[in-house]
Design a protein around this motif. Structure first.
Motif, PDB file in Angstrom:
ATOM      1  N   VAL A  77      44.045  98.076  58.029  1.00 15.11           N
ATOM      2  CA  VAL A  77      42.958  98.355  58.493  1.00 15.11           C
ATOM      3  C   VAL A  77      42.945  99.588  59.338  1.00 15.11           C
ATOM      4  CG1 VAL A  77      40.730  97.624  60.143  1.00 15.11           C
ATOM      5  CG2 VAL A  77      41.337  96.288  58.050  1.00 15.11           C
ATOM      6  N   LYS A  78      43.920  99.066  60.518  1.00 13.59           N
ATOM      7  CA  LYS A  78      44.689 100.675  61.102  1.00 13.59           C
ATOM      8  C   LYS A  78      44.911 101.649  61.038  1.00 13.59           C
ATOM      9  CE  LYS A  78      48.075 100.374  62.938  1.00 13.59           C
ATOM     10  NZ  LYS A  78      49.667 100.749  63.598  1.00 13.59           N
ATOM     11  N   ARG A  79      45.694 101.356  59.439  1.00  8.08           N
ATOM     12  CA  ARG A  79      46.156 103.064  58.443  1.00  8.08           C
ATOM     13  C   ARG A  79      44.575 103.458  58.613  1.00  8.08           C
ATOM     14  NH1 ARG A  79      52.022 102.435  56.583  1.00  8.08           N
ATOM     15  NH2 ARG A  79      52.972 101.721  58.557  1.00  8.08           N
ATOM     16  N   LYS A  80      44.101 102.830  57.118  1.00  9.36           N
ATOM     17  CA  LYS A  80      43.299 103.563  56.134  1.00  9.36           C
ATOM     18  C   LYS A  80      41.767 103.891  57.259  1.00  9.36           C
ATOM     19  CE  LYS A  80      44.475 101.339  52.197  1.00  9.36           C
ATOM     20  NZ  LYS A  80      44.467 101.008  51.124  1.00  9.36           N
ATOM     21  N   TYR A  81      41.453 103.234  58.526  1.00  4.34           N
ATOM     22  CA  TYR A  81      39.841 103.619  58.595  1.00  4.34           C
ATOM     23  C   TYR A  81      39.705 103.740  60.035  1.00  4.34           C
ATOM     24  CZ  TYR A  81      39.873 100.703  54.644  1.00  4.34           C
ATOM     25  OH  TYR A  81      39.511 100.726  52.719  1.00  4.34           O
ATOM     26  N   LEU A 109      35.886 110.815  65.942  1.00  6.30           N
ATOM     27  CA  LEU A 109      36.840 111.214  64.778  1.00  6.30           C
ATOM     28  C   LEU A 109      36.502 110.218  63.902  1.00  6.30           C
ATOM     29  CD1 LEU A 109      39.700 113.348  66.108  1.00  6.30           C
ATOM     30  CD2 LEU A 109      37.390 114.279  65.590  1.00  6.30           C
ATOM     31  N   ALA A 110      36.042 108.593  63.956  1.00  4.00           N
ATOM     32  CA  ALA A 110      35.309 108.103  63.278  1.00  4.00           C
ATOM     33  C   ALA A 110      34.830 108.145  62.039  1.00  4.00           C
ATOM     34  CB  ALA A 110      35.336 106.884  63.479  1.00  4.00           C
ATOM     35  N   ASP A 111      34.927 107.906  61.281  1.00  2.00           N
ATOM     36  CA  ASP A 111      33.877 108.564  60.312  1.00  2.00           C
ATOM     37  C   ASP A 111      32.411 107.408  60.800  1.00  2.00           C
ATOM     38  OD1 ASP A 111      31.795 108.100  57.240  1.00  2.00           O
ATOM     39  OD2 ASP A 111      33.530 107.719  55.927  1.00  2.00           O
ATOM     40  N   PRO A 112      30.845 108.013  60.825  1.00  2.00           N
ATOM     41  CA  PRO A 112      30.345 107.830  61.211  1.00  2.00           C
ATOM     42  C   PRO A 112      29.591 106.807  59.717  1.00  2.00           C
ATOM     43  CG  PRO A 112      29.718 110.093  60.527  1.00  2.00           C
ATOM     44  CD  PRO A 112      31.380 109.569  60.686  1.00  2.00           C
ATOM     45  N   ILE A 117      32.010  95.452  61.315  1.00  2.00           N
ATOM     46  CA  ILE A 117      32.012  96.524  62.689  1.00  2.00           C
ATOM     47  C   ILE A 117      31.952  97.605  61.965  1.00  2.00           C
ATOM     48  CG2 ILE A 117      34.212  96.155  61.877  1.00  2.00           C
ATOM     49  CD1 ILE A 117      35.094  96.064  64.668  1.00  2.00           C
ATOM     50  N   SER A 118      31.300  98.662  62.159  1.00  2.00           N
ATOM     51  CA  SER A 118      31.424 100.832  62.164  1.00  2.00           C
ATOM     52  C   SER A 118      33.251 100.588  62.413  1.00  2.00           C
ATOM     53  CB  SER A 118      30.615 100.922  62.922  1.00  2.00           C
ATOM     54  OG  SER A 118      30.536 100.981  64.317  1.00  2.00           O
ATOM     55  N   ALA A 119      33.077 102.058  61.724  1.00  4.85           N
ATOM     56  CA  ALA A 119      34.188 102.503  62.130  1.00  4.85           C
ATOM     57  C   ALA A 119      34.420 102.581  63.800  1.00  4.85           C
ATOM     58  CB  ALA A 119      34.657 103.762  61.051  1.00  4.85           C
ATOM     59  N   PHE A 120      33.222 102.905  63.816  1.00  5.60           N
ATOM     60  CA  PHE A 120      33.394 103.853  66.022  1.00  5.60           C
ATOM     61  C   PHE A 120      33.760 102.698  66.390  1.00  5.60           C
ATOM     62  CE2 PHE A 120      30.615 104.377  69.161  1.00  5.60           C
ATOM     63  CZ  PHE A 120      31.131 106.162  69.647  1.00  5.60           C
ATOM     64  N   GLU A 121      33.120 101.850  66.461  1.00  4.41           N
ATOM     65  CA  GLU A 121      33.569 100.839  67.187  1.00  4.41           C
ATOM     66  C   GLU A 121      34.893 100.088  66.917  1.00  4.41           C
ATOM     67  OE1 GLU A 121      30.749  97.505  65.280  1.00  4.41           O
ATOM     68  OE2 GLU A 121      29.196  98.385  67.133  1.00  4.41           O
TER      69      GLU A 121
END
Length: 451
Positions: A255-259, A266-269, A285-289
């Motif tokens: 999860v860390k590497r991919k998202y 800079l996370a995918d909103p 959980i959103s990529a932002f969180e």
């Protein structure tokens, strides 16, 4: 240069063990002809904790590189990292007779006087790295041999490791059927592989973000002038995700590497992950969180690096001109941006350069240590070979991060599902998902207890 044109580097890390085989051609040009990487076993924060498992992993890595190169490996340069490594800078002095030129024995005498400092008897010297020389008060001299003067001075960076961990590491390599040609500090090898020609006249901080440790080297005009090891690395970020999201370590790493991203902005909103834990409960959980979980740990690492340099050399903004990030954990999106914000200096991603051969395999930051071991073996003087800066080949395309394989044990412990929005072109919704507040409450509680 060594008589043997084949030089082998064995980079023993907490998360992986990499063997790099280099062949030195005419003019010192280095071609990488073999590479073998396997998951690390029996290592923790740069030290051996299980001799049998570490030996097995070393043997696998070397055999993999041998199959690629067709070369039988007999001796290796081995990387060293961890809290057991200590470094000091010592001053040496040698008197020169009047009307006599400075000779190499005079230089050796000054360096030997610098080495004559009281050290813990349990320490074994790994490197004695001369900085610039001073002749009769004239500073900035690279090589004083042949010059005239009556007073020769030199500052020497001495790197030593605790005898126990070094003996354990040497035993693992020998049990794998190999001879230890020499130990090389991780920060030094990473700097040798990543520093560019223009940076040889500057003061540059090289930060190798590994799995279990973060190795720091301050290079002044191409010489290692200060080094340190921070006992935190990329695996600690993964552990935070595994703890908070209730995922097994392998899935959290994936999860860390991919998202993941080191900077939430800079996370995918539009990206949301739906996580099903081992107990069957599901939360989103959103990529932002997700990035808000990652950022504090990386900020802590950079904060510790800054404190180390501030205390040893002075304010980092006044000491260095730039920062080079390397190591496998530096590939996380937004890491350079976060470092730039913390250090207030230009930051770039460091990749091995100035080599030929299997450049598509060893061009990533994760191979900087292994390639640097080969470069060190050319001269064994702690300086980048001049041939590396001649007609550097074009940079290879950035390889995509290697996906983490699924849990080989086949457990249905947890699953992660990517939820994409129905209308990707529409602006992201401002209101949060109804499950998000509960998750963020747990996250805040975790960090409150942790701090």
């Amino acid at each position: 240069m060594k008589d043997n044109p084949i030089i082998v580097g064995l980079d023993i890390g907490t998360t992986k063990i990499t063997t790099v085989i280099g062949e030195v051609g005419e003019g010192g040009i280095v071609d990488i002809i073999g590479e073998g990487s396997v998951p690390s076993e029996g290592m923790k924060r740069g030290a051996v904790v299980n001799l049998e498992r570490a030996t097995h992993a070393i043997r696998q890595s070397v055999q993999s590189a041998e199959r690629v190169s067709g070369v039988r490996v007999e001796s290796v340069f081995v990387s060293v990292a961890g809290n057991h490594v200590k470094a000091i800078t010592s001053h040496g002095l040698a008197a020169i007779r009047r009307h006599q030129e400075i000779t190499q024995p005079d230089v050796d005498r000054a360096i030997e006087n610098a080495r004559a400092v009281p050290l813990d008897p349990n320490l074994e010297i790994i490197h004695t790295l001369p900085q610039e020389y001073v002749v009769d008060g004239q500073e900035g001299i690279k090589n004083p041999v042949g010059m005239h003067g009556v007073r020769l001075e030199v500052d020497v960076h001495i790197v030593a490791g605790t005898a126990g961990p070094l003996l354990n590491l040497r035993r693992c390599v020998q049990e794998a059927g190999l001879k230890v040609e020499g130990f090389v500090l991780q920060a030094l090898s990473s700097g040798l592989a990543t520093l560019e020609a223009a940076e040889q006249s500057q003061t540059v901080i090289v930060i190798d973000l590994g799995g279990g440790t973060t190795d720091v080297g301050v290079f002044k005009r191409g010489n290692l002038a200060h080094s340190a090891c921070i006992p935190i690395g990329g695996d600690h970020v993964t552990a935070d995700l595994a703890q908070i999201l209730k995922l097994p370590h392998e899935e959290a790493e994936n999860v860390k590497r991919k998202y993941g991203a080191a900077v939430p902005e800079l996370a995918d909103p539009d990206l949301t992950l739906e996580i099903t834990t081992a107990s069957g409960s599901t939360h989103a959980i959103s990529a932002f969180e997700l990035s808000r979980i990652i950022k504090p740990r990386l900020s802590e690492i950079f904060g510790m690096v800054r404190d180390e340099i501030d205390q040893a050399l002075g304010p980092i903004e006044l000491v260095a001109q730039s920062v080079v990030l390397t190591g496998g954990a530096s590939l996380l999106r937004g890491t350079t941006e976060l470092a730039r914000d913390r250090f207030r200096l230009p930051v770039r991603l460091g990749r091995p350069r100035g080599i030929g051969g299997l450049t598509d395999i060893v061009s990533g930051p994760g191979h900087a240590g292994g390639v640097g071991l080969v470069l060190y073996g050319i001269g064994q003087d702690g300086k980048v070979p001049v041939s590396v800066f001649r007609e550097e080949p074009a940079a290879a395309p950035t390889p995509a991060p290697t996906p983490v394989p699924e849990d080989p044990r086949g457990k249905a412990a947890a699953t992660v599902t990517v939820v994409t929005p129905a209308a990707p072109t529409a602006p992201p919704k401002k209101e949060k998902d109804k499950d998000a507040p509960n998750l963020m409450t747990r996250v805040r509680g975790f960090f409150k207890d942790w701090l």
